[in-house]
Design a protein around this motif. Structure first.
Motif, mmCIF file in Angstrom:
data_model
loop_
_atom_site.group_PDB
_atom_site.id
_atom_site.type_symbol
_atom_site.label_atom_id
_atom_site.label_comp_id
_atom_site.label_asym_id
_atom_site.label_seq_id
_atom_site.Cartn_x
_atom_site.Cartn_y
_atom_site.Cartn_z
ATOM 1 N N MET A 1 -4.664 -2.964 -4.008
ATOM 2 C CA MET A 1 -3.582 -2.606 -3.090
ATOM 3 C C MET A 1 -3.832 -3.248 -1.728
ATOM 4 O O MET A 1 -4.966 -3.265 -1.249
ATOM 5 N N PRO A 2 -2.786 -3.782 -1.110
ATOM 6 C CA PRO A 2 -2.964 -4.343 0.241
ATOM 7 C C PRO A 2 -3.410 -3.276 1.224
ATOM 8 O O PRO A 2 -3.053 -2.104 1.104
ATOM 9 N N GLU A 3 -4.170 -3.698 2.205
ATOM 10 C CA GLU A 3 -4.628 -2.814 3.267
ATOM 11 C C GLU A 3 -3.673 -2.921 4.444
ATOM 12 O O GLU A 3 -3.276 -4.020 4.823
ATOM 13 N N THR A 4 -3.286 -1.784 5.024
ATOM 14 C CA THR A 4 -2.425 -1.795 6.208
ATOM 15 C C THR A 4 -3.282 -1.751 7.460
ATOM 16 O O THR A 4 -4.094 -0.841 7.640
ATOM 17 N N LEU A 5 -3.096 -2.755 8.325
ATOM 18 C CA LEU A 5 -3.805 -2.835 9.598
ATOM 19 C C LEU A 5 -2.872 -2.356 10.709
ATOM 20 O O LEU A 5 -1.736 -2.818 10.809
ATOM 21 N N SER A 6 -3.372 -1.455 11.525
ATOM 22 C CA SER A 6 -2.563 -0.893 12.617
ATOM 23 C C SER A 6 -2.799 -1.682 13.895
ATOM 24 O O SER A 6 -3.935 -2.006 14.246
ATOM 25 N N VAL A 7 -1.703 -1.972 14.590
ATOM 26 C CA VAL A 7 -1.738 -2.739 15.836
ATOM 27 C C VAL A 7 -1.251 -1.847 16.973
ATOM 28 O O VAL A 7 -0.201 -1.203 16.856
ATOM 29 N N PRO B 1 12.131 -8.338 -1.808
ATOM 30 C CA PRO B 1 12.476 -8.833 -3.145
ATOM 31 C C PRO B 1 12.811 -10.316 -3.192
ATOM 32 O O PRO B 1 12.641 -10.963 -4.227
ATOM 33 N N LEU B 2 13.292 -10.882 -2.067
ATOM 34 C CA LEU B 2 13.651 -12.297 -2.057
ATOM 35 C C LEU B 2 12.537 -13.149 -1.460
ATOM 36 O O LEU B 2 12.075 -14.109 -2.073
ATOM 37 N N PHE B 3 12.082 -12.789 -0.248
ATOM 38 C CA PHE B 3 11.120 -13.624 0.466
ATOM 39 C C PHE B 3 9.683 -13.423 -0.004
ATOM 40 O O PHE B 3 8.825 -14.271 0.215
ATOM 41 N N GLY B 4 9.424 -12.287 -0.641
ATOM 42 C CA GLY B 4 8.053 -11.994 -1.038
ATOM 43 C C GLY B 4 7.481 -12.981 -2.029
ATOM 44 O O GLY B 4 6.285 -13.284 -1.999
ATOM 45 N N ALA B 5 8.321 -13.505 -2.899
ATOM 46 C CA ALA B 5 7.822 -14.427 -3.928
ATOM 47 C C ALA B 5 7.193 -15.664 -3.300
ATOM 48 O O ALA B 5 6.170 -16.172 -3.790
ATOM 49 N N GLU B 6 7.784 -16.160 -2.217
ATOM 50 C CA GLU B 6 7.252 -17.359 -1.564
ATOM 51 C C GLU B 6 5.873 -17.088 -0.964
ATOM 52 O O GLU B 6 4.973 -17.929 -1.055
ATOM 53 N N LEU B 7 5.702 -15.918 -0.359
ATOM 54 C CA LEU B 7 4.406 -15.585 0.212
ATOM 55 C C LEU B 7 3.371 -15.329 -0.882
ATOM 56 O O LEU B 7 2.222 -15.787 -0.779
ATOM 57 N N ARG B 8 3.768 -14.615 -1.912
ATOM 58 C CA ARG B 8 2.816 -14.324 -2.985
ATOM 59 C C ARG B 8 2.400 -15.594 -3.719
ATOM 60 O O ARG B 8 1.284 -15.691 -4.228
ATOM 61 N N ALA B 9 3.287 -16.586 -3.744
ATOM 62 C CA ALA B 9 2.950 -17.856 -4.385
ATOM 63 C C ALA B 9 1.849 -18.604 -3.635
ATOM 64 O O ALA B 9 1.240 -19.526 -4.180
ATOM 65 N N CYS B 10 1.601 -18.210 -2.409
ATOM 66 C CA CYS B 10 0.532 -18.828 -1.612
ATOM 67 C C CYS B 10 -0.842 -18.277 -1.963
ATOM 68 O O CYS B 10 -1.858 -18.800 -1.479
ATOM 69 N N MET B 11 -0.879 -17.212 -2.741
ATOM 70 C CA MET B 11 -2.136 -16.563 -3.081
ATOM 71 C C MET B 11 -2.633 -17.039 -4.445
ATOM 72 O O MET B 11 -1.844 -17.535 -5.259
ATOM 73 N N PRO B 12 -3.937 -16.912 -4.698
ATOM 74 C CA PRO B 12 -4.443 -17.208 -6.045
ATOM 75 C C PRO B 12 -3.704 -16.371 -7.082
ATOM 76 O O PRO B 12 -3.243 -15.266 -6.792
ATOM 77 N N GLU B 13 -3.588 -16.895 -8.266
ATOM 78 C CA GLU B 13 -2.809 -16.241 -9.319
ATOM 79 C C GLU B 13 -3.276 -14.807 -9.528
ATOM 80 O O GLU B 13 -4.464 -14.528 -9.647
ATOM 81 N N GLY B 14 -2.291 -13.906 -9.535
ATOM 82 C CA GLY B 14 -2.581 -12.501 -9.770
ATOM 83 C C GLY B 14 -2.959 -11.719 -8.530
ATOM 84 O O GLY B 14 -3.147 -10.494 -8.608
ATOM 85 N N GLU B 15 -3.076 -12.381 -7.382
ATOM 86 C CA GLU B 15 -3.443 -11.687 -6.151
ATOM 87 C C GLU B 15 -2.234 -11.494 -5.250
ATOM 88 O O GLU B 15 -1.369 -12.362 -5.165
#
Length: 238
Positions: A1-7, A36-50
């Motif tokens: 699960m992603p970690e949420t960082l507070s600013v 749902p639309l933009f997330g795929a582009e960002l997730r594609a920047c990560m190693p497969e499955g991450e």
């Protein structure tokens, strides 16, 4: 699960809006990984499955729970705080990241600072356990007065470089030629627009270069390095 960082964006009257509004939009764009639309582009920047490893939450912390007026007065937009320094300290809330934009300059005769005391008290309280301490422009003066920059390398707006250096503790190594400086967990940038460059570099630090490149392409900020600093020479510092 992603970690949420507070600013926590540390603001008060006299703040420079451009020191934190565009950078916060850049940092908040990390959360588009869930879109749902933009997330795929960002997730594609990560190693497969991450997944993109972090998400961001932001609070705008101020002395009072009323609109904060920027340094140009009411001709500029105002900012509504999400909590006060007193509330944050009373609740014992610990932030992961402190972001300090430029605030009021010191008195140029006496050197007395013009920051609210509870703003500096909040930074001092938060600093020991914060993961990252960050400033843009003369926001470095807040960090300096709070003792955060002691023994560190740091930079600030080159127009006010000598002023900030003269009225800050003398155990800081101020770097004249730098777009931004990283010393451990302390990140400081030069003036105003340099905050966007630092924010994009910070996104790369938190995620990877590919994610930061996607965000750079959206906001159309030219790529810069820490040494891309023509303003040190412009202001006669080198």
């Amino acid at each position: 699960m992603p970690e949420t960082l507070s600013v926590a964006v540390c603001i008060s009257d006299g703040v420079t809006l451009s020191d934190f509004v565009p950078p916060m939009e850049i940092l908040a764009a990390i959360n588009q990984a869930d879109h749902p639309l933009f997330g795929a582009e960002l997730r594609a920047c990560m190693p497969e499955g991450e997944d993109v490893p972090v998400r961001i939450s932001i609070d705008y912390v101020a002395p009072e729970n009323k609109p904060v007026v920027a340094f140009q007065g009411l001709i500029s937009p105002t900012i509504n705080p999400t909590m006060t320094y007193a509330e944050a300290m009373e609740k014992g809330k610990q932030f992961d990241i402190l972001w300090c934009p430029a605030g009021p300059l010191p008195d140029l005769v006496t050197g007395a600072h013009n920051f609210p005391e509870d703003e500096l008290a909040f930074i001092k309280q938060q600093a020991p356990k914060a993961r990252y301490l960050m400033s843009v422009c003369t926001g470095a003066h807040q960090l300096a007065l709070a003792g955060v920059l002691s023994g560190k390398r740091a930079t600030t707006n080159k127009k006010f470089f000598k002023v900030i250096g003269n009225f800050s503790p003398k155990d800081i190594e101020w770097v004249a030629h730098a777009r931004w400086v990283v010393d451990g967990n302390v990140w400081t940038s030069s003036g105003v627009s340099a905050g966007q460059d630092m924010a994009l570099a910070f996104v790369e630090h938190l995620t990877n270069a590919a994610v930061a490149r996607v965000m750079r392409g959206v906001v159309e900020v030219h790529e810069a390095t820490q040494q891309d600093d023509p303003f040190a020479a412009f202001h006669g510092l080198v």
